[in-house]
Design an enzyme around this catalytic site. Structure first.
Site, mmCIF file in Angstrom:
data_model
loop_
_atom_site.group_PDB
_atom_site.id
_atom_site.type_symbol
_atom_site.label_atom_id
_atom_site.label_comp_id
_atom_site.label_asym_id
_atom_site.label_seq_id
_atom_site.Cartn_x
_atom_site.Cartn_y
_atom_site.Cartn_z
ATOM 1 N N ASP A 83 -3.846 -2.158 4.369
ATOM 2 C CA ASP A 83 -3.198 -2.429 5.643
ATOM 3 C C ASP A 83 -2.792 -3.892 5.754
ATOM 4 O OD1 ASP A 83 -6.039 -2.964 5.773
ATOM 5 O OD2 ASP A 83 -5.806 -3.278 7.931
ATOM 6 N N GLU A 148 -8.835 -2.917 7.422
ATOM 7 C CA GLU A 148 -9.577 -4.176 7.329
ATOM 8 C C GLU A 148 -9.134 -5.187 8.379
ATOM 9 O OE1 GLU A 148 -10.330 -8.345 5.744
ATOM 10 O OE2 GLU A 148 -8.468 -7.344 6.349
#
Length: 445
Positions: A83, A148
């Protein structure tokens, strides 16, 4: 191949960068199709990895792969996250953030440094070794998180899955440090900083309530005034500076490469720690953050209209807590600095600093140092305390050797582009990183 031409491995990273896998704290706002497209791209670009490794989907879009080695003893976990953070629409990108443009010796785009470079670097190295019929000396797990950047649950799920299988990693390696050029004034050699701990990421909200009203009749000391004063008080009373053991070792190792006038100070950092800490505070934001807990005001909100006095004013404060400090001590410091009973201090989320992984007489750290020396012979490997937060913090509960290093050369300007604009990775730097991951896997025996 011309060094200015992109390698096949780099072109695979380019494809990943062009997929806008932006994470969000609200799952309803996550583009599931983007993550599905990324999973498809990974499978198509790294076919051997996806046919020879065991793949497990976790916590939405996170992925975990098992590469069976010659032994299941001392398993190793290589981590990265898929991400990325959102792109500020007003930021002045030289090339659009998700176009993945290759120009001027760089691949430009969100995720080129944080952290799709590590995803693609690990996958490229594994794919190449699989093509050679290589079998690692011990089991290797690849843990790729998908949330994350929003402190999500992907890594937590990976830890829980490994624990359920009875797997206790011997070593964990995540993103974090880098082969940092221009890392300290006067030090010409690049420093390969390997994070042996990371600060605790904790967020607070300052809130001041009041009556509000018409802007034509402002009262003294309203919510915005009190909030502004609180912010200024935080700026005027920073956390005290001190030198944790990894930072002392970092300066000892940099000493031979520093200007002559600084060498005695850096070589004797343990004896001169207070003086060195004060010097770093004056050297700029990056050095100062190495020696103290930091507090940054990141969000402000007040009145919904320009002619309305705010009835509530708020400020978000992001605190990065140095090992040796704690959430409790940081909270106490903020309350003491603000010194105003009308300013409410609410804890939004908290994480204590991680334990410090061993770096002296430690085979796992020596393995990383050796691999750095083989691929980056001009770099000085050293431990340090990571100022950001990574998914690897969740592995500290099951592994004593958690390290944080992204094996890519980065200039100061590149490091400043992370979470900002003009994020970019050098074409040759990426290929060096792929070689580093491959060499690390070979060195496991």
């Amino acid at each position: 191949m011309n060094p200015a031409d992109p390698s096949p491995a780099l072109l695979k990273l380019q494809r990943l960068v062009r997929i806008p896998t932006v994470s969000d704290r609200d799952p309803a706002l996550v583009d599931d199709a983007a993550f599905a497209a990324l999973h498809t791209a990974l499978a198509e670009e790294y076919p051997l990895l996806h046919t020879q490794l065991e793949r497990t989907a976790l916590a939405g879009h996170s992925l975990l792969y098992r590469w069976r080695g010659a032994s299941s003893e001392r398993p190793v976990v290589l981590m990265a996250h898929m991400d990325v953070v959102p792109v500020d629409a007003d930021a002045t990108w030289t090339h659009a953030a998700f176009d993945g443009v290759i120009a001027d010796g760089f691949l430009w785009g969100r995720g080129t440094l944080d952290d799709k470079n590590c995803v693609a670097g690990i996958c490229a190295a594994v794919e190449e070794l699989l093509g050679e019929g290589f079998v690692p000396a011990q089991d290797v797990w690849l843990s790729f998180g998908a949330d994350e950047e929003v402190f999500g649950t992907g890594a937590v799920a990976a830890v829980e899955h490994l624990t359920s299988l009875g797997v206790r990693p011997w070593m964990v390696l995540d993103e974090g440090g880098a082969v940092a050029h221009d890392s300290f004034p006067g030090v010409a050699a690049p420093i390969a900083v390997i994070g042996v701990a990371e600060k605790g990421a904790t967020s607070f909200e300052l809130r001041v309530d009041g009556r509000g009203g018409h802007a034509s009749q402002p009262a003294a000391k309203g919510p915005t005034w009190r909030l502004a004063r609180a912010v200024m008080r935080l700026e005027k009373k920073p956390f005290p500076a001190r030198m944790p053991a990894p930072t002392l070792e970092l300066f000892r190792r940099m000493a031979p490469h520093a200007p002559a006038a600084l060498r005695p100070l850096m070589a004797n950092s343990s004896k001169l720690a207070p003086l060195l800490a004060r010097a770093l505070v004056l050297a700029g934001a990056e050095p100062a953050a190495m020696v103290r807990t930091t507090a940054a005001v990141t969000q402000l909100s007040g009145s919904p209209a320009i002619n309305v006095i705010a009835s509530t004013a708020k400020a978000g404060v992001n605190v990065r807590i140095m090992p040796g400090d704690s959430v409790a001590s940081a909270t106490a410091h903020l309350r003491d600095a603000i010194d105003d009973e009308h300013v409410h201090l609410d804890l939004l989320e908290s994480a204590e600093p991680t334990p410090v992984s061993a770096f002296e007489d430690e085979p796992a750290f020596a393995l990383l140092e050796r691999t750095v020396a083989e691929v980056f012979p001009d770099a000085v490997p050293s431990p340090y305390v990571l100022m950001g937060a990574t998914d690897s913090r969740h592995f500290a509960a099951v592994c004593e050797r958690v390290y944080r290093f992204a094996p890519f050369r980065m200039s100061k300007a590149q490091r400043e582009s992370i979470h900002s604009y003009d994020e970019r990775i050098g074409l040759e730097a990426f290929d060096e990183g792929v070689r580093w991951y491959g060499q690390l896997l070979r060195n496991l025996d």
